[in-house]
Design a protein around this motif. Structure first.
Motif, PDB file in Angstrom:
ATOM      1  N   SER A 253      -1.744  -1.880  -4.087  1.00 20.17           N
ATOM      2  CA  SER A 253      -2.531  -0.462  -3.892  1.00 20.17           C
ATOM      3  C   SER A 253      -2.130   0.451  -3.684  1.00 20.17           C
ATOM      4  O   SER A 253      -2.053   1.718  -3.411  1.00 20.17           O
ATOM      5  CB  SER A 253      -3.428  -0.855  -2.821  1.00 20.17           C
ATOM      6  OG  SER A 253      -4.733  -0.322  -2.338  1.00 20.17           O
ATOM      7  N   THR A 254      -2.070   1.268  -4.561  1.00 21.48           N
ATOM      8  CA  THR A 254      -2.120   2.441  -5.559  1.00 21.48           C
ATOM      9  C   THR A 254      -2.235   2.217  -6.806  1.00 21.48           C
ATOM     10  O   THR A 254      -2.276   1.673  -7.810  1.00 21.48           O
ATOM     11  CB  THR A 254      -0.129   2.844  -4.918  1.00 21.48           C
ATOM     12  OG1 THR A 254      -0.114   4.707  -5.759  1.00 21.48           O
ATOM     13  CG2 THR A 254       0.872   1.747  -5.501  1.00 21.48           C
ATOM     14  N   GLY A 255      -2.617   3.814  -7.591  1.00 26.30           N
ATOM     15  CA  GLY A 255      -2.515   4.535  -8.408  1.00 26.30           C
ATOM     16  C   GLY A 255      -1.897   5.561  -9.000  1.00 26.30           C
ATOM     17  O   GLY A 255      -1.928   5.949 -10.188  1.00 26.30           O
ATOM     18  N   ALA A 256      -1.104   5.195  -8.895  1.00 29.40           N
ATOM     19  CA  ALA A 256       0.446   6.404  -8.876  1.00 29.40           C
ATOM     20  C   ALA A 256       1.028   6.007 -10.507  1.00 29.40           C
ATOM     21  O   ALA A 256       1.303   4.968 -10.907  1.00 29.40           O
ATOM     22  CB  ALA A 256       1.998   6.341  -8.088  1.00 29.40           C
ATOM     23  N   MET A 257       0.745   7.440 -11.841  1.00 26.13           N
ATOM     24  CA  MET A 257       1.101   7.178 -12.901  1.00 26.13           C
ATOM     25  C   MET A 257       2.687   6.538 -12.750  1.00 26.13           C
ATOM     26  O   MET A 257       3.492   5.777 -13.606  1.00 26.13           O
ATOM     27  CB  MET A 257       0.977   7.913 -13.165  1.00 26.13           C
ATOM     28  CG  MET A 257       1.461   8.524 -15.144  1.00 26.13           C
ATOM     29  SD  MET A 257       0.099   7.303 -16.130  1.00 26.13           S
ATOM     30  CE  MET A 257      -1.229   8.029 -15.817  1.00 26.13           C
TER      31      MET A 257
ATOM     32  N   GLU B 161       7.718   3.348  -4.314  1.00 28.00           N
ATOM     33  CA  GLU B 161       9.090   3.285  -5.222  1.00 28.00           C
ATOM     34  C   GLU B 161      10.023   2.887  -4.108  1.00 28.00           C
ATOM     35  O   GLU B 161      10.882   2.618  -4.448  1.00 28.00           O
ATOM     36  CB  GLU B 161       8.920   4.899  -4.792  1.00 28.00           C
ATOM     37  CG  GLU B 161       7.473   5.629  -5.902  1.00 28.00           C
ATOM     38  CD  GLU B 161       7.541   6.807  -6.195  1.00 28.00           C
ATOM     39  OE1 GLU B 161       8.324   7.920  -6.666  1.00 28.00           O
ATOM     40  OE2 GLU B 161       7.482   7.794  -5.430  1.00 28.00           O
ATOM     41  N   ALA B 162      10.036   2.764  -3.080  1.00 29.36           N
ATOM     42  CA  ALA B 162      10.968   2.195  -1.806  1.00 29.36           C
ATOM     43  C   ALA B 162      11.624   1.208  -1.595  1.00 29.36           C
ATOM     44  O   ALA B 162      12.950   0.586  -1.921  1.00 29.36           O
ATOM     45  CB  ALA B 162      10.509   2.634  -0.375  1.00 29.36           C
TER      46      ALA B 162
ATOM     47  N   ARG C 210       1.188  -1.147  -0.221  1.00 27.85           N
ATOM     48  CA  ARG C 210       0.034  -0.020  -0.108  1.00 27.85           C
ATOM     49  C   ARG C 210       1.056   1.108  -0.141  1.00 27.85           C
ATOM     50  O   ARG C 210       1.801   1.443   0.870  1.00 27.85           O
ATOM     51  CB  ARG C 210      -0.643   0.045   1.257  1.00 27.85           C
ATOM     52  CG  ARG C 210      -1.745   1.148   0.956  1.00 27.85           C
ATOM     53  CD  ARG C 210      -2.644   0.776   0.085  1.00 27.85           C
ATOM     54  NE  ARG C 210      -3.854   2.463   0.478  1.00 27.85           N
ATOM     55  CZ  ARG C 210      -4.652   2.351   0.892  1.00 27.85           C
ATOM     56  NH1 ARG C 210      -5.203   0.997   1.775  1.00 27.85           N
ATOM     57  NH2 ARG C 210      -5.342   3.515   1.316  1.00 27.85           N
ATOM     58  N   GLY C 211       0.816   2.391  -0.741  1.00 25.32           N
ATOM     59  CA  GLY C 211       1.185   3.624  -0.900  1.00 25.32           C
ATOM     60  C   GLY C 211       1.835   3.419  -1.909  1.00 25.32           C
ATOM     61  O   GLY C 211       2.896   2.934  -2.653  1.00 25.32           O
TER      62      GLY C 211
END
Length: 370
Positions: A122-126, A105-106, A99-100
């Motif tokens: 569970s993230t919709g980051a482009m 990214e980490a 999640r997050g």
């Protein structure tokens, strides 16, 4: 007596071999405590609905799936450390349903170092979609798609005075980009655009500015308790602005935490209505939940359920002796896989998953309505 003793030995040996049989170890790190705990629990419960059903039927290629879940308290540094333990010490085949955005990214450097696929973050980051992250297999749509849809929807209702409040991290910046696209398309300029510190938010001054700006609506790009605190501050400042937030808050626990301020809040969604049984995936999840006495399913549970279906399909296609490399190849070869009314396709050049986006509003009964 001697024959009976031999039977006991044989039975004991079979039992030992059965327990020693290799299991499919899958790792998960997520904020089981902290500001997103409610959503994380519901998504995980949804995933377990499907995984438990698969295990009950004998597992995948005769091996049961074992999910090792660690709590990262929604802290990116702890998420990375948990991922390291799962990959290097537990030797998991894949990571799943973390999640997050900054948290994902980490852990990407670890995925790349060890060749470990991550299914259904569970993230919709482009940033997880473009450019393609080799080992990240997204299932849900992007935050930018959601935020853009929310802005164009508000504009279509004749709302022109819109504020945007966002967390000062990669997730907030990503959602802001989508909101700006929607505002530009509607030929609008936000009456307020304010960021807040993710670790130590102070919403009182932001709420005051929003009230003075006479905003008709405000998009809050944040997680869990931060959206609750922001909503309380906005109402406390006397603003009646329509509150909008993204699908990372699409859980029953989020509705409960809003309390009296829940009614009328718009939440974007990346899965069909959790009561839309015309979608086979929704009906399947409903039936399994009821069979286990869990009652109604939530959008967050559907997200976990869908991610689990993709994970299991990847394990099946990886064969009887799956490895990280085989699962990676199996997922990249997935074409038009039917989740139950929604299709997922991947390729080496595209790990996007679904593009479904919709809007819901919290009704007087404390449930999401479409």
């Amino acid at each position: 007596m001697h024959a009976l003793k031999k039977c006991w030995i044989a039975a004991a040996l079979c039992a030992t071999l059965g327990t020693a049989q290799a299991q499919l170890l899958i790792g998960q790190t997520a904020g089981f405590s902290g500001q997103v705990a409610a959503g994380v629990k519901e998504a995980s419960d949804g995933a377990k609905l499907y995984i438990d059903m698969v295990n009950t039927k004998g597992g995948v290629n005769g091996q049961k799936i074992e999910l090792i879940a660690l709590d990262d308290k929604f802290d990116p540094k702890l998420a990375a450390e948990n991922a390291r333990k799962l990959i290097e010490e537990n030797n998991v085949l894949a990571l799943f349903l973390n999640r997050g955005t900054p948290h994902t990214e980490a852990i990407i450097p670890l995925l790349d170092k060890h060749g470990v696929p991550l299914v259904g973050p569970s993230t919709g980051a482009m940033v997880l979609h473009q450019p393609v992250r080799k080992h990240v297999f997204n299932v849900r749509a992007t935050y930018q798609r959601e935020a853009e849809k929310a802005m164009t929807h508000l504009a279509s209702m004749g709302i022109t005075r819109i504020g945007v409040v966002y967390t000062d991290d990669s997730f907030g910046a990503d959602g802001l980009t989508g909101a700006q696209k929607g505002l530009v398309a509607a030929k609008l300029t936000p009456v307020l655009q304010e960021k807040f510190d993710r670790a130590e938010p102070d919403f009182a001054p932001i709420a005051t500015k929003l009230s003075k700006a006479d905003a008709q609506a405000v998009l809050i790009i944040a997680s869990g308790s931060s959206v609750v605190e922001a909503s309380n501050a906005i109402r406390g400042a006397g603003s009646a602005a329509q509150i909008v937030t993204l699908s990372n808050n699409a859980s029953t626990g989020f509705i409960k935490s809003l309390g009296a301020n829940a009614r009328g809040v718009i939440v974007t969604q990346v899965y069909p209505n959790e009561r839309a049984v015309t979608y086979p995936m929704v009906k399947e999840a409903q039936d399994l939940a009821r069979a286990q006495g869990l009652g109604d399913i939530s959008p967050a549970m559907l997200e976990g359920f869908a991610a689990a279906k993709v994970l299991v399909e990847g394990l099946k296609r990886a064969g009887p002796k799956p490895s990280r490399e085989k699962i990676q190849a199996a997922l990249e070869g997935l074409r038009k896989f039917d989740l139950g009314g929604l299709e997922v396709s991947y390729s080496p050049e595209d790990h996007t998953g679904l593009d479904f986006a919709d809007l819901s509003i919290i009704g007087t009964d404390g449930k999401f309505r479409r």
